[in-house]
Design a protein around this motif. Sequence first.
Motif, PDB file in Angstrom:
ATOM      1  N   LEU A  83       0.806  -1.222   0.000  1.00 53.55           N
ATOM      2  CA  LEU A  83       0.000   0.000   0.000  1.00 53.55           C
ATOM      3  C   LEU A  83       0.841   1.276   0.000  1.00 53.55           C
ATOM      4  O   LEU A  83       0.304   2.365  -0.178  1.00 53.55           O
ATOM      5  CB  LEU A  83      -0.964   0.007   1.181  1.00 53.55           C
ATOM      6  N   PHE A  84       2.155   1.158   0.199  1.00 53.98           N
ATOM      7  CA  PHE A  84       2.999   2.333   0.005  1.00 53.98           C
ATOM      8  C   PHE A  84       2.792   2.891  -1.405  1.00 53.98           C
ATOM      9  O   PHE A  84       2.810   4.102  -1.616  1.00 53.98           O
ATOM     10  CB  PHE A  84       4.478   1.977   0.197  1.00 53.98           C
ATOM     11  N   ALA A  85       2.617   2.009  -2.368  1.00 54.55           N
ATOM     12  CA  ALA A  85       2.410   2.455  -3.746  1.00 54.55           C
ATOM     13  C   ALA A  85       1.117   3.255  -3.882  1.00 54.55           C
ATOM     14  O   ALA A  85       1.038   4.224  -4.650  1.00 54.55           O
ATOM     15  CB  ALA A  85       2.409   1.259  -4.695  1.00 54.55           C
ATOM     16  N   LYS A  86       0.091   2.861  -3.139  1.00 48.18           N
ATOM     17  CA  LYS A  86      -1.172   3.621  -3.144  1.00 48.18           C
ATOM     18  C   LYS A  86      -0.949   5.020  -2.589  1.00 48.18           C
ATOM     19  O   LYS A  86      -1.444   6.015  -3.146  1.00 48.18           O
ATOM     20  CB  LYS A  86      -2.220   2.875  -2.323  1.00 48.18           C
ATOM     21  N   HIS A  87      -0.212   5.110  -1.496  1.00 50.95           N
ATOM     22  CA  HIS A  87       0.093   6.422  -0.928  1.00 50.95           C
ATOM     23  C   HIS A  87       0.886   7.271  -1.927  1.00 50.95           C
ATOM     24  O   HIS A  87       0.676   8.477  -2.046  1.00 50.95           O
ATOM     25  CB  HIS A  87       0.875   6.276   0.378  1.00 50.95           C
ATOM     26  N   GLY A  88       1.811   6.618  -2.636  1.00 57.86           N
ATOM     27  CA  GLY A  88       2.607   7.329  -3.633  1.00 57.86           C
ATOM     28  C   GLY A  88       1.784   7.791  -4.814  1.00 57.86           C
ATOM     29  O   GLY A  88       2.094   8.818  -5.435  1.00 57.86           O
ATOM     30  N   ASN A  89       0.741   7.050  -5.135  1.00 58.04           N
ATOM     31  CA  ASN A  89      -0.153   7.466  -6.222  1.00 58.04           C
ATOM     32  C   ASN A  89      -1.006   8.657  -5.827  1.00 58.04           C
ATOM     33  O   ASN A  89      -1.306   9.525  -6.645  1.00 58.04           O
ATOM     34  CB  ASN A  89      -1.088   6.313  -6.609  1.00 58.04           C
ATOM     35  N   GLU A  90      -1.414   8.687  -4.574  1.00 56.64           N
ATOM     36  CA  GLU A  90      -2.394   9.673  -4.117  1.00 56.64           C
ATOM     37  C   GLU A  90      -1.775  10.976  -3.616  1.00 56.64           C
ATOM     38  O   GLU A  90      -2.481  11.991  -3.497  1.00 56.64           O
ATOM     39  CB  GLU A  90      -3.246   9.061  -3.002  1.00 56.64           C
ATOM     40  N   HIS A  91      -0.463  10.949  -3.316  1.00 61.24           N
ATOM     41  CA  HIS A  91       0.160  12.130  -2.727  1.00 61.24           C
ATOM     42  C   HIS A  91       1.533  12.382  -3.344  1.00 61.24           C
ATOM     43  O   HIS A  91       2.228  11.442  -3.734  1.00 61.24           O
ATOM     44  CB  HIS A  91       0.325  11.954  -1.215  1.00 61.24           C
ATOM     45  N   LYS A  92       1.922  13.642  -3.386  1.00 62.78           N
ATOM     46  CA  LYS A  92       3.279  14.001  -3.788  1.00 62.78           C
ATOM     47  C   LYS A  92       4.160  13.889  -2.554  1.00 62.78           C
ATOM     48  O   LYS A  92       3.924  14.568  -1.546  1.00 62.78           O
ATOM     49  CB  LYS A  92       3.328  15.412  -4.348  1.00 62.78           C
ATOM     50  N   ILE A  93       5.163  13.026  -2.625  1.00 61.44           N
ATOM     51  CA  ILE A  93       6.038  12.766  -1.482  1.00 61.44           C
ATOM     52  C   ILE A  93       7.468  13.089  -1.874  1.00 61.44           C
ATOM     53  O   ILE A  93       8.020  12.487  -2.798  1.00 61.44           O
ATOM     54  CB  ILE A  93       5.908  11.295  -1.027  1.00 61.44           C
ATOM     55  N   ASP A  94       8.064  14.030  -1.183  1.00 60.04           N
ATOM     56  CA  ASP A  94       9.442  14.419  -1.487  1.00 60.04           C
ATOM     57  C   ASP A  94      10.454  13.603  -0.684  1.00 60.04           C
ATOM     58  O   ASP A  94      11.439  13.110  -1.228  1.00 60.04           O
ATOM     59  CB  ASP A  94       9.632  15.916  -1.211  1.00 60.04           C
TER      60      ASP A  94
ATOM     61  N   ALA B   7      10.765   3.540  -0.909  1.00 59.18           N
ATOM     62  CA  ALA B   7      10.997   4.805  -1.610  1.00 59.18           C
ATOM     63  C   ALA B   7      10.476   4.749  -3.040  1.00 59.18           C
ATOM     64  O   ALA B   7       9.854   5.707  -3.530  1.00 59.18           O
ATOM     65  CB  ALA B   7      12.485   5.130  -1.594  1.00 59.18           C
ATOM     66  N   GLU B   8      10.721   3.629  -3.716  1.00 58.56           N
ATOM     67  CA  GLU B   8      10.250   3.473  -5.093  1.00 58.56           C
ATOM     68  C   GLU B   8       8.726   3.479  -5.139  1.00 58.56           C
ATOM     69  O   GLU B   8       8.120   4.138  -5.997  1.00 58.56           O
ATOM     70  CB  GLU B   8      10.795   2.174  -5.675  1.00 58.56           C
ATOM     71  N   SER B   9       8.090   2.772  -4.207  1.00 59.36           N
ATOM     72  CA  SER B   9       6.629   2.702  -4.192  1.00 59.36           C
ATOM     73  C   SER B   9       6.005   4.061  -3.878  1.00 59.36           C
ATOM     74  O   SER B   9       4.952   4.410  -4.422  1.00 59.36           O
ATOM     75  CB  SER B   9       6.170   1.672  -3.160  1.00 59.36           C
ATOM     76  N   LEU B  10       6.623   4.825  -3.006  1.00 57.08           N
ATOM     77  CA  LEU B  10       6.091   6.134  -2.627  1.00 57.08           C
ATOM     78  C   LEU B  10       6.387   7.222  -3.655  1.00 57.08           C
ATOM     79  O   LEU B  10       5.913   8.347  -3.517  1.00 57.08           O
ATOM     80  CB  LEU B  10       6.671   6.557  -1.276  1.00 57.08           C
ATOM     81  N   ASN B  11       7.179   6.890  -4.679  1.00 58.36           N
ATOM     82  CA  ASN B  11       7.613   7.895  -5.667  1.00 58.36           C
ATOM     83  C   ASN B  11       8.335   9.057  -4.988  1.00 58.36           C
ATOM     84  O   ASN B  11       8.184  10.220  -5.382  1.00 58.36           O
ATOM     85  CB  ASN B  11       6.426   8.429  -6.479  1.00 58.36           C
ATOM     86  N   ALA B  12       9.095   8.733  -3.957  1.00 57.95           N
ATOM     87  CA  ALA B  12       9.808   9.763  -3.206  1.00 57.95           C
ATOM     88  C   ALA B  12      11.066  10.204  -3.941  1.00 57.95           C
ATOM     89  O   ALA B  12      11.575   9.501  -4.820  1.00 57.95           O
ATOM     90  CB  ALA B  12      10.170   9.243  -1.822  1.00 57.95           C
ATOM     91  N   ASN B  13      11.572  11.357  -3.566  1.00 59.05           N
ATOM     92  CA  ASN B  13      12.840  11.850  -4.102  1.00 59.05           C
ATOM     93  C   ASN B  13      14.023  11.478  -3.212  1.00 59.05           C
ATOM     94  O   ASN B  13      15.143  11.331  -3.692  1.00 59.05           O
ATOM     95  CB  ASN B  13      12.796  13.375  -4.271  1.00 59.05           C
ATOM     96  N   VAL B  14      13.752  11.331  -1.909  1.00 57.62           N
ATOM     97  CA  VAL B  14      14.796  11.013  -0.942  1.00 57.62           C
ATOM     98  C   VAL B  14      14.238  10.000   0.050  1.00 57.62           C
ATOM     99  O   VAL B  14      13.090  10.133   0.499  1.00 57.62           O
ATOM    100  CB  VAL B  14      15.276  12.261  -0.166  1.00 57.62           C
ATOM    101  N   VAL B  15      15.046   8.991   0.381  1.00 50.95           N
ATOM    102  CA  VAL B  15      14.661   8.053   1.438  1.00 50.95           C
ATOM    103  C   VAL B  15      15.701   8.123   2.548  1.00 50.95           C
ATOM    104  O   VAL B  15      16.909   8.104   2.294  1.00 50.95           O
ATOM    105  CB  VAL B  15      14.511   6.611   0.900  1.00 50.95           C
TER     106      VAL B  15
END
Length: 355
Positions: free
Chosen positions: A233-244, A270-278
């Motif tokens: 579900l990290f991927a769902k969060h990454g789809n629904e929100h912009k995460i830096d 980090a990949e699932s959340l589409n984050a820029n930094v982990v």
Amino acid sequence: MANTVNEVSKESWILSTFPEWGTYLNEEINQEKVAEGTVSMWWLGCTGIWIKSHENTNILCDLWCGTGKRSHGDGKMKKGHQMMRMSGVEKMQPNLRTQPFVIDPFEVKDVDALVVTHIHSDHLDINTAAAVHQNCPEAKFIGPKEVVATWLKWGIPEEKTIVVAPGDEVAIKDITIIALEAFDRTALVTCEDPNEQLKGKLPQDMDKIAVNYLFETSGGSIYHAGDSHYSNLFAKHGNEHKIDVCLGAYGENPRGITDKVTSVDMLRMAESLNANVVIPVHYDIWANFMADPKEITEIWKFKKDRLHYQFKPYIWQVGGKFTYPTNKDDLEFNFYRGFDDVFSIDNDTPFPSFL
């Protein structure tokens, strides 16, 4: 300061030594002027962070000011402890605290909200609650239902508290705090009654005991995963929100235990959340879960080109500051080393060749 050994006592030693950093970090945070278009945060140990926005909003999350084991005791695990339930162990868990206290909780100022992810005592701390309540009378106390119930039991006035569940949003001045689903399976086997048997029963409602948070600021968004394990579900969060920036509870799990996120799953998160930094946290605090965070960097290097990673890992140090996006391309933190004014005045040595 004592001048003779007869003036020294255990109490005077404690008061003169702890917290080890005194008010050094308190002063740094208070004096920091966050540049427009950025957001700064400091790592306070475990998963504790202080977030400060350009607009001077201060959010304190999961600060823990307690200790782990202080005695061998009878060598047995506390009956009903979540680790005992998880793995069927009887021997004491050797979870010694390995980090100094880098901030003085009773010198905190200007905290607008204390935010806690879940019910475990290394995140939900009575000392932090007392300090924020006493020093910052306008501060809000934000957490899931059972976290707030604990604060109320400790004496925090109900009007100061805000119960959140996944999907809720709370505006604290210019920062929007979004509560999201947590994935902390250790919390699900946490039960106050040591005699209660969990086997064969439906688990607790996660939403009442733990949440993850997204802090949206004018300088970027910060995702705090609390003690969540890896979840699809990290991927769902990454789809629904912009995460830096995302923070996860990393560690080296002892044999037969799954409590911390592994290096591989930190990258997956980090990949699932589409984050820029982990940024890995929590690995610093417990002696029996210590891990080398550079393992994350090395695996990232091994995979980044083939998997086309769009994020970078950042290896922090407790007490250090991270500013987004200023530090987003840095791979590692180092403290200011000083001496940049070397030889700005005449040095005083017997003769030049002495140096």
